[in-house]
Design a protein around this motif. Structure first.
Motif, PDB file in Angstrom:
ATOM      1  N   ALA A  89       0.836  -1.197   0.000  1.00 33.43           N
ATOM      2  CA  ALA A  89       0.000   0.000   0.000  1.00 33.43           C
ATOM      3  C   ALA A  89       0.874   1.252   0.000  1.00 33.43           C
ATOM      4  CB  ALA A  89      -0.929  -0.002   1.213  1.00 33.43           C
ATOM      5  N   VAL A  90       0.420   2.291  -0.717  1.00 35.76           N
ATOM      6  CA  VAL A  90       1.127   3.572  -0.809  1.00 35.76           C
ATOM      7  C   VAL A  90       0.137   4.678  -0.515  1.00 35.76           C
ATOM      8  CG1 VAL A  90       2.467   5.115  -2.289  1.00 35.76           C
ATOM      9  CG2 VAL A  90       2.721   2.646  -2.534  1.00 35.76           C
ATOM     10  N   TRP A  91       0.509   5.644   0.308  1.00 36.23           N
ATOM     11  CA  TRP A  91      -0.377   6.762   0.605  1.00 36.23           C
ATOM     12  C   TRP A  91       0.441   7.998   0.959  1.00 36.23           C
ATOM     13  CZ3 TRP A  91       0.886   2.810   3.717  1.00 36.23           C
ATOM     14  CH2 TRP A  91       1.349   3.077   5.023  1.00 36.23           C
ATOM     15  N   PHE A  92      -0.243   9.149   0.910  1.00 37.06           N
ATOM     16  CA  PHE A  92       0.398  10.434   1.176  1.00 37.06           C
ATOM     17  C   PHE A  92       0.011  10.918   2.562  1.00 37.06           C
ATOM     18  CE2 PHE A  92       0.709  10.322  -3.350  1.00 37.06           C
ATOM     19  CZ  PHE A  92       1.851  11.044  -3.639  1.00 37.06           C
ATOM     20  N   ALA A  93       0.894  11.708   3.148  1.00 37.22           N
ATOM     21  CA  ALA A  93       0.572  12.344   4.418  1.00 37.22           C
ATOM     22  C   ALA A  93      -0.428  13.456   4.170  1.00 37.22           C
ATOM     23  CB  ALA A  93       1.836  12.901   5.064  1.00 37.22           C
ATOM     24  N   ALA A  94      -1.416  13.554   5.025  1.00 36.34           N
ATOM     25  CA  ALA A  94      -2.454  14.577   4.847  1.00 36.34           C
ATOM     26  C   ALA A  94      -1.898  15.969   5.048  1.00 36.34           C
ATOM     27  CB  ALA A  94      -3.618  14.311   5.809  1.00 36.34           C
ATOM     28  N   ARG A  95      -0.921  16.103   5.955  1.00 34.12           N
ATOM     29  CA  ARG A  95      -0.398  17.434   6.249  1.00 34.12           C
ATOM     30  C   ARG A  95       0.769  17.830   5.344  1.00 34.12           C
ATOM     31  NH1 ARG A  95       0.314  16.566  12.635  1.00 34.12           N
ATOM     32  NH2 ARG A  95       0.945  14.545  11.784  1.00 34.12           N
ATOM     33  N   TYR A 101       4.212   7.527   1.958  1.00 36.59           N
ATOM     34  CA  TYR A 101       4.332   6.391   2.872  1.00 36.59           C
ATOM     35  C   TYR A 101       4.039   5.117   2.095  1.00 36.59           C
ATOM     36  CZ  TYR A 101       4.195   9.816   6.672  1.00 36.59           C
ATOM     37  OH  TYR A 101       4.471  10.865   7.507  1.00 36.59           O
ATOM     38  N   SER A 102       4.766   4.032   2.479  1.00 37.46           N
ATOM     39  CA  SER A 102       4.507   2.730   1.871  1.00 37.46           C
ATOM     40  C   SER A 102       4.689   1.647   2.927  1.00 37.46           C
ATOM     41  CB  SER A 102       5.451   2.488   0.689  1.00 37.46           C
ATOM     42  OG  SER A 102       6.795   2.532   1.125  1.00 37.46           O
ATOM     43  N   CYS A 103       3.919   0.586   2.775  1.00 40.24           N
ATOM     44  CA  CYS A 103       4.012  -0.553   3.678  1.00 40.24           C
ATOM     45  C   CYS A 103       4.900  -1.595   3.019  1.00 40.24           C
ATOM     46  CB  CYS A 103       2.631  -1.122   3.986  1.00 40.24           C
ATOM     47  SG  CYS A 103       2.673  -2.490   5.176  1.00 40.24           S
ATOM     48  N   ALA A 104       6.076  -1.829   3.652  1.00 46.34           N
ATOM     49  CA  ALA A 104       7.068  -2.734   3.080  1.00 46.34           C
ATOM     50  C   ALA A 104       7.144  -4.013   3.876  1.00 46.34           C
ATOM     51  CB  ALA A 104       8.430  -2.053   3.032  1.00 46.34           C
ATOM     52  N   ALA A 105       7.431  -5.104   3.206  1.00 48.37           N
ATOM     53  CA  ALA A 105       7.577  -6.398   3.875  1.00 48.37           C
ATOM     54  C   ALA A 105       8.885  -6.461   4.619  1.00 48.37           C
ATOM     55  CB  ALA A 105       7.497  -7.513   2.843  1.00 48.37           C
ATOM     56  N   GLY A 106       8.896  -7.265   5.683  1.00 50.83           N
ATOM     57  CA  GLY A 106      10.113  -7.439   6.441  1.00 50.83           C
ATOM     58  C   GLY A 106      11.018  -8.469   5.796  1.00 50.83           C
ATOM     59  N   VAL A 107      12.150  -8.743   6.431  1.00 50.29           N
ATOM     60  CA  VAL A 107      13.094  -9.763   5.996  1.00 50.29           C
ATOM     61  C   VAL A 107      13.232 -10.797   7.097  1.00 50.29           C
ATOM     62  CG1 VAL A 107      14.337  -8.236   4.444  1.00 50.29           C
ATOM     63  CG2 VAL A 107      15.000  -8.340   6.843  1.00 50.29           C
ATOM     64  N   ILE A 115       6.736   0.559   7.919  1.00 47.26           N
ATOM     65  CA  ILE A 115       6.407   1.720   7.074  1.00 47.26           C
ATOM     66  C   ILE A 115       7.698   2.399   6.603  1.00 47.26           C
ATOM     67  CG2 ILE A 115       5.322   4.003   7.023  1.00 47.26           C
ATOM     68  CD1 ILE A 115       3.292   2.971   9.024  1.00 47.26           C
ATOM     69  N   VAL A 116       7.747   2.690   5.298  1.00 45.37           N
ATOM     70  CA  VAL A 116       8.871   3.421   4.691  1.00 45.37           C
ATOM     71  C   VAL A 116       8.379   4.796   4.271  1.00 45.37           C
ATOM     72  CG1 VAL A 116      10.559   3.465   2.828  1.00 45.37           C
ATOM     73  CG2 VAL A 116       9.937   1.286   3.894  1.00 45.37           C
ATOM     74  N   VAL A 117       9.115   5.838   4.692  1.00 42.77           N
ATOM     75  CA  VAL A 117       8.750   7.222   4.358  1.00 42.77           C
ATOM     76  C   VAL A 117       9.734   7.751   3.295  1.00 42.77           C
ATOM     77  CG1 VAL A 117       8.326   9.548   5.213  1.00 42.77           C
ATOM     78  CG2 VAL A 117       7.888   7.567   6.686  1.00 42.77           C
TER      79      VAL A 117
END
Length: 958
Positions: A89-95, A101-107, A115-117
């Motif tokens: 998932a990818v999304w933008f900060a409202a402010r 922002y993106s949700c990345a898988a772990g290792v 979360i990766v910014v």
């Protein structure tokens, strides 16, 4: 004047509104900004998803078991609300819309999703041509907003209009109230044709039928005004209607005069000429360059020869964008006659005041029109001037302010006369054939304003046809008349060429016939016609744009010429029968149209390399009185024709003859006694600096053309293959790889040479070939005198010299004999036997030097900078018959413009550029420069500064 086409008013209901849409850019493949945040998010989502997948499956990494739900969810909190985001998932900060922002898988070591910014880099986004990036609330990088209309790959600003010949409409770029760019379309309204217009004069212009006027131009037509066109269609008529070409008024506001020059390779009698010269109307089509009827490649500006005429008022600002469309060839434009006193970087000399304009590049020249007079612009690169890159530059002032304004009634654009020599091959081809083999450098013909007839070829082919007919016939024919005058009476009217004396003709078969020579009737190529009305006086302006050694005598049958100006500076009026012009010179004269109504020959006669010894080159135009029939004059044509009256600016002759006048015998008006650079200070008995500049053609092994081990001058070869080198003071100017003026901080005095510095080093340039950066340095404000000597031992020749950056006074001119030495001239000067005229000597910027004689010039060095002084014969200047004046110190010169182009050598294996030295095979250096000269030492300082600056920046960053 009748209007050729009209348009409905823009407020009428015939308007059609078309929303301007974006088109894909053909030249920019970079990512463009989108016009909505949704598109921006979508694109980033795709990019980040691909990146995440790549990271997840990269070699050497173990992916998280996606079946474990607790490891595939990211928890994101915003405004006290927690959101669950799945991997990918990818999304933008409202402010902050610039944070992604993106949700990345772990290792394996940390299997938990996280979360990766990422910060959006707006530098990676670009708007297409015709749009600009503007900030928009809620968008990180903003949006591309259309600012221009685009039509047929051309951009138009709001308010600009243009013709669309595809559907015969007028288009206008507009903007709606909401800022949206639109194109308005207006239907064309054609004027009604007169009922008595014959079909032979009917043609179509801009989609409207038009009745072509008669060939005879009338004064009333010159005073009419056609509807102005906003599109440059590259014709002489269009430039005559340029808004800056106006009546100059005292106290009027100056204008900024803009031009676009496109330099490109082109062709005489191209497809643009259609059926010219069989159909003379086709000869007036845009882009039709005729020459003398023989097809050849040319280099031109805006597909015109001469190129666009710049005609402005004194005080205007001139802005010219030069676009180099040559394929693999650089260019530059020099504004011959303007001294660029506050704009030295605009002088247009490559490697002296600027770097060459490279292919595909555009260089903007901006300078004031601060010196009224007849000037011209031309390429200062290679042989381009000889191939067609030149045009008029006329700066007028109010007629009431003209010292000779009372001598003439009209000063018209149509009476500018540019003369040139003409060879039926490119300058580069002639240059290489002449310098590397046995080819000659003799012009075949002369042209007036880019056209003329090749009479010598017409006459020779007519004679050859006569002989062939004589051989084929079984009936005895009368022998060819001994008198050439008798013979030409049997030729067609258009081809008549009467000669009272037999002269050497250019042989018909000396060169292969080019192109469609056999299809173009040379005898029909139209003459240049200059129209006048009886009872009026006209100011004519002659510009000599030649590039070879062919002085031209100009005369007009039955008319005196009242010379009033030379090189932009007024002289006391002189009534003469003819004027000799040398390459680079300009003369203004007044013609009194007081003869019977009729047609009169304007005659051009070539001297020196165009003389009867070589090619007998001559040309004619027509002076046509209003009311005269549209036909050629009946007077005989002959190279041997000699005009009556005084010959002004005579070639290779001194003063004191009743039938000729030298340029030194002219007198300047007193108004120049207070003009900087040529004022009364230059007329003091002794100058501050005196230079003896002497030259000849020398028997030396110039390594550019004679390898001393393989084909030296003294080896067994034909005389035609020996190239004698022209040098000033036995020095060939070596042009630097950089440009002297803008790169002066990289130079030092030891980079330069002159006769004295070489002698101090024990180098004898009389015995060996010397080539270096030949520079004479003078302080600002010094009065400089040059005694220029043509020793004249090798050839009977003549050389015109041109000084950049300053005009000069011609103090003396004399021919002493067939030849002379500089030592003789120095002795004569030592005993005060070189007499100088201190009483209003004429002011010029180009002057001839008599063979076996001298010319003395003076100027005040009031213009700081680097200024070229050179022979204006292109074959001589390009191989080093020149030197450079450095006026003033570096800190007294105008600062380098911001972002000014640079050039120079690149060789990472060398720590410094010792470019002042040249080696020829295994021989010792032929250059006269001292060791390590060329700027190597002086460049260490800026290099050290750059290293220190980089070190400080790195420390600050850390």
């Amino acid at each position: 004047m009748s209007v050729s086409h009209n348009y409905d008013q823009m407020s009428q209901p015939t308007k059609t509104t078309v929303i301007a849409t974006k088109r894909p850019s053909r030249t920019n493949n970079k990512m463009r900004v989108v016009n909505s945040r949704f598109t921006e998010i979508s694109r980033l989502t795709v990019i980040l998803t691909v990146l995440l997948q790549f990271v997840s499956h990269a070699s050497g990494l173990q992916t998280v078991n996606e079946s474990a739900a607790e490891n595939t969810i990211c928890l994101y909190q915003e405004h006290n609300t927690t959101y669950r985001k799945e991997i990918g998932a990818v999304w933008f900060a409202a402010r902050d819309p610039c944070l992604v922002y993106s949700c990345a898988a772990g290792v394996a070591k940390d299997p938990q999703a996280h979360i990766v910014v990422t910060q959006v880099d707006c530098n990676e986004f670009y708007c297409e041509v015709g749009s600009e990036l503007r900030s928009v609330e809620g968008s990180c990088c903003g949006e591309c907003v259309r600012t221009h209309c685009q039509h047929n790959h051309t951009l138009y600003a709001v308010g600009e209009s243009w013709h669309n010949d595809a559907d015969c409409t007028l288009l206008e770029c507009g903007r709606l109230d909401n800022g949206q760019i639109i194109m308005n379309t207006y239907k064309r309204s054609c004027p009604a044709l007169t009922e008595d217009c014959p079909a032979s004069r009917l043609e179509v212009r801009n989609c409207c039928p038009y009745c072509r006027p008669l060939q005879t131009a009338r004064i009333e037509e010159l005073q009419d005004t056609d509807e102005e066109s906003t599109e440059d269609i590259w014709t002489a008529e269009w430039y005559r209607k340029h808004p800056c070409n106006r009546d100059c008024q005292i106290g009027a506001e100056p204008m900024t005069c803009r031009y676009t020059f496109v330099v490109e390779w082109y062709q005489t009698f191209s497809k643009a000429c259609y059926d010219c010269p069989r159909n003379l109307t086709d000869c007036s089509r845009p882009h039709c360059v005729m020459g003398d009827g023989l097809e050849r490649s040319i280099t031109v500006v805006n597909r015109m020869m001469p190129g666009p005429a710049i005609e402005v008022c004194e005080g205007d600002e001139i802005v010219v964008d030069v676009k180099n469309h040559l394929l693999g060839e650089s260019t530059s434009i020099h504004w011959h006659g303007l001294h660029q006193k506050k704009t030295p970087y605009m002088d247009g000399v490559p490697h002296i005041t600027q770097c060459p304009i490279t292919p595909h590049a555009t260089f903007r020249y901006t300078f004031p029109a601060d010196l009224s007079g007849t000037h011209f612009w031309h390429s200062h690169t290679g042989m381009q001037r000889g191939d067609g890159v030149f045009g008029a530059l006329i700066i007028r002032k109010p007629k009431a302010a003209e010292p000779h304004g009372g001598l003439y009634d009209f000063d018209l654009s149509e009476h500018v006369m540019i003369v040139q020599d003409w060879i039926h091959d490119t300058g580069a081809s002639i240059f290489s054939y002449h310098h590397h083999s046995r080819g000659d450098n003799k012009p075949h013909n002369l042209l007036i304003n880019g056209k003329g007839r090749y009479y010598n070829r017409i006459w020779a082919e007519a004679k050859q046809t006569h002989r062939r007919t004589e051989e084929r016939t079984t009936q005895a024919l009368d022998p060819l008349p001994k008198s050439q005058v008798d013979f030409v009476q049997t030729l067609p009217r258009q081809a008549r060429l009467a000669k009272s004396n037999t002269t050497k003709l250019f042989p018909v078969n000396s060169r292969q016939k080019r192109g469609n020579l056999n299809e173009i009737p040379l005898e029909l190529v139209p003459h240049q016609v200059f129209s006048v009305r009886r009872g009026f006086r006209y100011r004519f302006r002659i510009i000599n744009a030649e590039y070879l050694n062919c002085p031209i005598v100009v005369s007009i049958d039955g008319h005196n010429l009242t010379a009033i100006n030379s090189d932009g500076f007024d002289i006391e009026a002189m009534d003469v029968g003819s004027i000799v012009t040398y390459s680079g010179e300009r003369f203004d004269f007044v013609l009194n149209a007081n003869l019977e109504v009729g047609n009169y020959w304007i005659r051009l006669k070539g001297l020196m390399d165009c003389s009867e010894v070589f090619t007998s080159a001559f040309q004619v135009g027509i002076l046509r009185y209003e009311g005269a029939p549209d036909e050629e004059p009946t007077a005989e044509l002959s190279y041997a024709h000699k005009a009556e009256g005084i010959e002004l600016n005579v070639m290779n002759r001194g003063p004191g003859y009743p039938d000729t006048k030298t340029v030194a015998e002219m007198r300047a008006l007193p108004i120049y006694d207070h003009v900087s650079g040529i004022d009364h200070d230059t007329l003091k008995p002794e100058a501050d600096y005196k230079f003896f500049i002497y030259y000849d053609f020398y028997t030396k092994n110039n390594p550019d053309f004679h390898d001393q081990n393989l084909y030296a001058m003294d080896m067994e070869m034909t005389q035609a293959n020996r190239l004698y080198t022209p040098q000033l003071n036995h020095i060939t100017l070596k042009f630097p790889s950089l440009a002297l003026l803008p790169s002066r901080s990289q130079l030092k005095d030891s980079d330069f040479c002159n006769e004295t510095s070489l002698e101090n080093q024990g180098i004898d340039c009389r015995k060996e070939f010397c080539k270096c950066h030949h520079v004479l340095q003078v302080p600002l404000g010094a009065v400089v005198e040059m005694i220029i000597v043509d020793e004249g031992f090798q050839y009977y020749a003549n050389h015109p010299f041109h000084l950049h950056g300053n005009a000069f006074r011609v103090m003396a001119l004399e021919r002493l004999g067939e030849n002379v030495t500089v030592e003789m001239i120095k002795q004569l000067d030592q005993f005060n036997l070189l007499k100088r005229n201190l009483d209003n000597p004429p002011v010029k910027d180009t002057v001839t030097i008599p063979d076996g004689g001298y010319t003395i010039i003076r100027f005040e060095a009031s213009n700081p900078g680097y200024w070229l002084f050179h022979c204006h014969i292109e074959f001589h200047a390009e191989i080093g018959m020149a030197l450079v004046f450095k006026v003033g110190d570096d800190d007294e010169m105008v600062p380098v413009p911001e972002n000014f182009p640079t050039c120079g050598d690149y060789n990472p294996d060398l720590k410094s550029d010792s470019g002042s030295s040249e080696n020829s095979g295994s021989s010792k250096p032929t250059t006269a420069n001292p060791p390590n000269a060329g700027g190597g030492g002086s460049r260490m300082a800026p290099t050290l500064i750059a290293l220190l600056s980089s070190f400080v920046l790195v420390k600050l960053y850390r």
